[in-house]
Design a protein around this motif. Sequence first.
Motif, PDB file in Angstrom:
ATOM      1  N   LYS B   3       0.817  -1.221   0.000  1.00 47.18           N
ATOM      2  CA  LYS B   3       0.000   0.000   0.000  1.00 47.18           C
ATOM      3  C   LYS B   3       0.848   1.268   0.000  1.00 47.18           C
ATOM      4  CE  LYS B   3      -4.025  -2.167   0.573  1.00 47.18           C
ATOM      5  NZ  LYS B   3      -5.097  -2.124  -0.432  1.00 47.18           N
ATOM      6  N   ILE B   4       2.147   1.107   0.021  1.00 41.10           N
ATOM      7  CA  ILE B   4       3.015   2.291   0.111  1.00 41.10           C
ATOM      8  C   ILE B   4       2.887   3.161  -1.139  1.00 41.10           C
ATOM      9  CG2 ILE B   4       5.457   2.995   0.048  1.00 41.10           C
ATOM     10  CD1 ILE B   4       5.977   0.646   1.998  1.00 41.10           C
ATOM     11  N   ASP B   5       2.718   4.463  -0.910  1.00 43.21           N
ATOM     12  CA  ASP B   5       2.635   5.406  -2.034  1.00 43.21           C
ATOM     13  C   ASP B   5       4.010   5.949  -2.376  1.00 43.21           C
ATOM     14  OD1 ASP B   5      -0.118   5.295  -2.459  1.00 43.21           O
ATOM     15  OD2 ASP B   5      -0.484   6.641  -0.760  1.00 43.21           O
ATOM     16  N   TRP B   6       4.203   6.175  -3.642  1.00 41.79           N
ATOM     17  CA  TRP B   6       5.452   6.766  -4.118  1.00 41.79           C
ATOM     18  C   TRP B   6       5.095   8.078  -4.817  1.00 41.79           C
ATOM     19  CZ3 TRP B   6      10.302   4.175  -3.733  1.00 41.79           C
ATOM     20  CH2 TRP B   6      10.227   2.893  -3.175  1.00 41.79           C
ATOM     21  N   SER B   7       5.654   9.185  -4.322  1.00 37.41           N
ATOM     22  CA  SER B   7       5.424  10.473  -4.988  1.00 37.41           C
ATOM     23  C   SER B   7       6.115  10.437  -6.348  1.00 37.41           C
ATOM     24  CB  SER B   7       5.998  11.605  -4.134  1.00 37.41           C
ATOM     25  OG  SER B   7       7.417  11.511  -4.115  1.00 37.41           O
ATOM     26  N   SER B   8       5.777  11.390  -7.206  1.00 36.27           N
ATOM     27  CA  SER B   8       6.413  11.397  -8.530  1.00 36.27           C
ATOM     28  C   SER B   8       7.920  11.645  -8.383  1.00 36.27           C
ATOM     29  CB  SER B   8       5.767  12.429  -9.448  1.00 36.27           C
ATOM     30  OG  SER B   8       5.904  13.709  -8.879  1.00 36.27           O
ATOM     31  N   GLN B   9       8.287  12.466  -7.366  1.00 39.01           N
ATOM     32  CA  GLN B   9       9.723  12.707  -7.137  1.00 39.01           C
ATOM     33  C   GLN B   9      10.414  11.402  -6.690  1.00 39.01           C
ATOM     34  OE1 GLN B   9      10.649  15.453  -3.989  1.00 39.01           O
ATOM     35  NE2 GLN B   9      12.843  15.493  -4.496  1.00 39.01           N
ATOM     36  N   GLU B  10       9.739  10.654  -5.807  1.00 38.62           N
ATOM     37  CA  GLU B  10      10.304   9.375  -5.355  1.00 38.62           C
ATOM     38  C   GLU B  10      10.376   8.354  -6.500  1.00 38.62           C
ATOM     39  OE1 GLU B  10       9.559   8.579  -0.702  1.00 38.62           O
ATOM     40  OE2 GLU B  10       7.744   8.572  -1.956  1.00 38.62           O
ATOM     41  N   GLN B  11       9.372   8.390  -7.350  1.00 41.14           N
ATOM     42  CA  GLN B  11       9.393   7.475  -8.504  1.00 41.14           C
ATOM     43  C   GLN B  11      10.589   7.766  -9.410  1.00 41.14           C
ATOM     44  OE1 GLN B  11       5.628   7.085 -10.653  1.00 41.14           O
ATOM     45  NE2 GLN B  11       4.525   7.118  -8.695  1.00 41.14           N
ATOM     46  N   ALA B  12      10.901   9.049  -9.556  1.00 39.31           N
ATOM     47  CA  ALA B  12      12.053   9.420 -10.391  1.00 39.31           C
ATOM     48  C   ALA B  12      13.357   8.944  -9.736  1.00 39.31           C
ATOM     49  CB  ALA B  12      12.075  10.931 -10.600  1.00 39.31           C
ATOM     50  N   ILE B  13      13.442   9.107  -8.408  1.00 40.78           N
ATOM     51  CA  ILE B  13      14.632   8.630  -7.679  1.00 40.78           C
ATOM     52  C   ILE B  13      14.751   7.106  -7.810  1.00 40.78           C
ATOM     53  CG2 ILE B  13      15.634   8.334  -5.362  1.00 40.78           C
ATOM     54  CD1 ILE B  13      14.290  11.132  -4.699  1.00 40.78           C
ATOM     55  N   ALA B  14      13.615   6.439  -7.634  1.00 44.53           N
ATOM     56  CA  ALA B  14      13.605   4.973  -7.720  1.00 44.53           C
ATOM     57  C   ALA B  14      14.036   4.506  -9.107  1.00 44.53           C
ATOM     58  CB  ALA B  14      12.214   4.437  -7.397  1.00 44.53           C
ATOM     59  N   HIS B  15      13.513   5.174 -10.134  1.00 43.83           N
ATOM     60  CA  HIS B  15      13.849   4.805 -11.503  1.00 43.83           C
ATOM     61  C   HIS B  15      15.355   4.965 -11.745  1.00 43.83           C
ATOM     62  CE1 HIS B  15      13.459   4.218 -15.789  1.00 43.83           C
ATOM     63  NE2 HIS B  15      14.098   5.358 -16.001  1.00 43.83           N
ATOM     64  N   GLN B  16      15.901   6.077 -11.284  1.00 41.76           N
ATOM     65  CA  GLN B  16      17.338   6.314 -11.481  1.00 41.76           C
ATOM     66  C   GLN B  16      18.173   5.299 -10.690  1.00 41.76           C
ATOM     67  OE1 GLN B  16      18.781   8.529 -13.711  1.00 41.76           O
ATOM     68  NE2 GLN B  16      20.513   7.197 -13.198  1.00 41.76           N
ATOM     69  N   ALA B  17      17.706   4.960  -9.481  1.00 38.62           N
ATOM     70  CA  ALA B  17      18.430   3.981  -8.655  1.00 38.62           C
ATOM     71  C   ALA B  17      18.472   2.617  -9.348  1.00 38.62           C
ATOM     72  CB  ALA B  17      17.774   3.862  -7.281  1.00 38.62           C
ATOM     73  N   ILE B  18      17.342   2.235  -9.909  1.00 44.60           N
ATOM     74  CA  ILE B  18      17.269   0.965 -10.649  1.00 44.60           C
ATOM     75  C   ILE B  18      18.239   0.993 -11.835  1.00 44.60           C
ATOM     76  CG2 ILE B  18      15.767  -0.351 -12.223  1.00 44.60           C
ATOM     77  CD1 ILE B  18      14.894  -1.044  -9.540  1.00 44.60           C
ATOM     78  N   GLN B  19      18.234   2.121 -12.546  1.00 48.26           N
ATOM     79  CA  GLN B  19      19.144   2.267 -13.696  1.00 48.26           C
ATOM     80  C   GLN B  19      20.604   2.134 -13.258  1.00 48.26           C
ATOM     81  OE1 GLN B  19      16.628   2.202 -16.210  1.00 48.26           O
ATOM     82  NE2 GLN B  19      17.887   3.696 -17.280  1.00 48.26           N
ATOM     83  N   ASN B  20      20.934   2.797 -12.128  1.00 43.58           N
ATOM     84  CA  ASN B  20      22.313   2.737 -11.618  1.00 43.58           C
ATOM     85  C   ASN B  20      22.722   1.299 -11.302  1.00 43.58           C
ATOM     86  OD1 ASN B  20      22.247   5.500 -11.721  1.00 43.58           O
ATOM     87  ND2 ASN B  20      22.242   5.830  -9.497  1.00 43.58           N
ATOM     88  N   ALA B  21      21.842   0.605 -10.577  1.00 44.73           N
ATOM     89  CA  ALA B  21      22.163  -0.769 -10.166  1.00 44.73           C
ATOM     90  C   ALA B  21      22.299  -1.678 -11.387  1.00 44.73           C
ATOM     91  CB  ALA B  21      21.070  -1.298  -9.232  1.00 44.73           C
ATOM     92  N   TYR B  22      21.382  -1.519 -12.347  1.00 41.47           N
ATOM     93  CA  TYR B  22      21.430  -2.330 -13.567  1.00 41.47           C
ATOM     94  C   TYR B  22      22.739  -2.082 -14.330  1.00 41.47           C
ATOM     95  CZ  TYR B  22      19.971  -4.420 -18.001  1.00 41.47           C
ATOM     96  OH  TYR B  22      19.901  -5.196 -19.137  1.00 41.47           O
ATOM     97  N   ALA B  23      23.123  -0.812 -14.426  1.00 38.91           N
ATOM     98  CA  ALA B  23      24.367  -0.467 -15.130  1.00 38.91           C
ATOM     99  C   ALA B  23      25.568  -1.094 -14.418  1.00 38.91           C
ATOM    100  CB  ALA B  23      24.523   1.050 -15.210  1.00 38.91           C
ATOM    101  N   ARG B  24      25.565  -1.061 -13.084  1.00 39.80           N
ATOM    102  CA  ARG B  24      26.703  -1.637 -12.339  1.00 39.80           C
ATOM    103  C   ARG B  24      26.758  -3.157 -12.488  1.00 39.80           C
ATOM    104  NH1 ARG B  24      24.742   1.871  -7.526  1.00 39.80           N
ATOM    105  NH2 ARG B  24      25.664   3.875  -8.108  1.00 39.80           N
ATOM    106  N   GLU B  25      25.597  -3.784 -12.332  1.00 42.22           N
ATOM    107  CA  GLU B  25      25.594  -5.253 -12.400  1.00 42.22           C
ATOM    108  C   GLU B  25      25.971  -5.743 -13.798  1.00 42.22           C
ATOM    109  OE1 GLU B  25      22.099  -7.354 -10.932  1.00 42.22           O
ATOM    110  OE2 GLU B  25      23.130  -9.258 -11.208  1.00 42.22           O
ATOM    111  N   THR B  26      25.413  -5.122 -14.826  1.00 38.90           N
ATOM    112  CA  THR B  26      25.712  -5.588 -16.186  1.00 38.90           C
ATOM    113  C   THR B  26      27.167  -5.251 -16.572  1.00 38.90           C
ATOM    114  OG1 THR B  26      24.718  -3.578 -17.121  1.00 38.90           O
ATOM    115  CG2 THR B  26      23.321  -5.533 -16.982  1.00 38.90           C
ATOM    116  N   HIS B  27      27.657  -4.105 -16.089  1.00 40.08           N
ATOM    117  CA  HIS B  27      29.057  -3.752 -16.353  1.00 40.08           C
ATOM    118  C   HIS B  27      29.992  -4.797 -15.729  1.00 40.08           C
ATOM    119  CE1 HIS B  27      32.541  -1.261 -17.183  1.00 40.08           C
ATOM    120  NE2 HIS B  27      32.908  -1.353 -15.913  1.00 40.08           N
ATOM    121  N   ALA B  28      29.693  -5.204 -14.503  1.00 39.49           N
ATOM    122  CA  ALA B  28      30.520  -6.220 -13.826  1.00 39.49           C
ATOM    123  C   ALA B  28      30.456  -7.543 -14.583  1.00 39.49           C
ATOM    124  CB  ALA B  28      30.054  -6.400 -12.379  1.00 39.49           C
TER     125      ALA B  28
END
Lengths: 106, 106
Positions: B3-28
């Motif tokens: 039920k947790i809500d994510w503000s649009s600002q939090e969604q943008a942070i979450a999206h960027q965090a996912i991108q960062n992690a994906y880039a690191r894992e695939t780079h490794a």
Amino acid sequence: MNKIDWSSQEQAIAHQAIQNAYARETHALIQLINQQASQIHDIGEVWRLHDYLSARRHQIDGKYDERPATLLFVFADLIKEGWLNLEDLQGLDPDKLAKIFSLAKM
Amino acid sequence: MNKIDWSSQEQAIAHQAIQNAYARETHALIQLINQQASQIHDIGEVWRLHDYLSARRHQIDGKYDERPATLLFVFADLIKEGWLNLEDLQGLDPDKLAKIFSLAKM
């Protein structure tokens, strides 16, 4: 085709020929992996390498079948693909060789 | 948790965090392939590389899920695995951060 007899001498030649072809094909694959993997720079290329290995593994696993019933076809395929040559099959009776090379032209 | 809500600002942070992690894992993973594939000398090692890529592909494909309902668990897993850190999640509300780091310790 299924009724063809293989003498024990021919079976030994066939076994060695299969081993030769397998060694050549897998050696070529290893060299390709050594070369291509060092040039991978993005994750899409990693997944394309994975797809390629899936296909080659499936193909190689299915191909090296030493059962007498299918051996002429196996040899014909290996000749077509360049992993086997006439020298590998020296000692088989001429009728078998003729059949193999005839199948390889199909 | 669902039920947790994510503000649009939090969604943008979450999206960027996912991108960062994906880039690191695939780079490794790319670096690992570059290094290990050059050291392959027999066909058994080729098939072990194939098995490894099958497992990693399956795992990576399933992991980077941005649906709000599962995001806290996804972040907890990525932190546990070392692909994400606190800096990537700066700007999320403290309650979410507490939940993520608590899950990451499990």
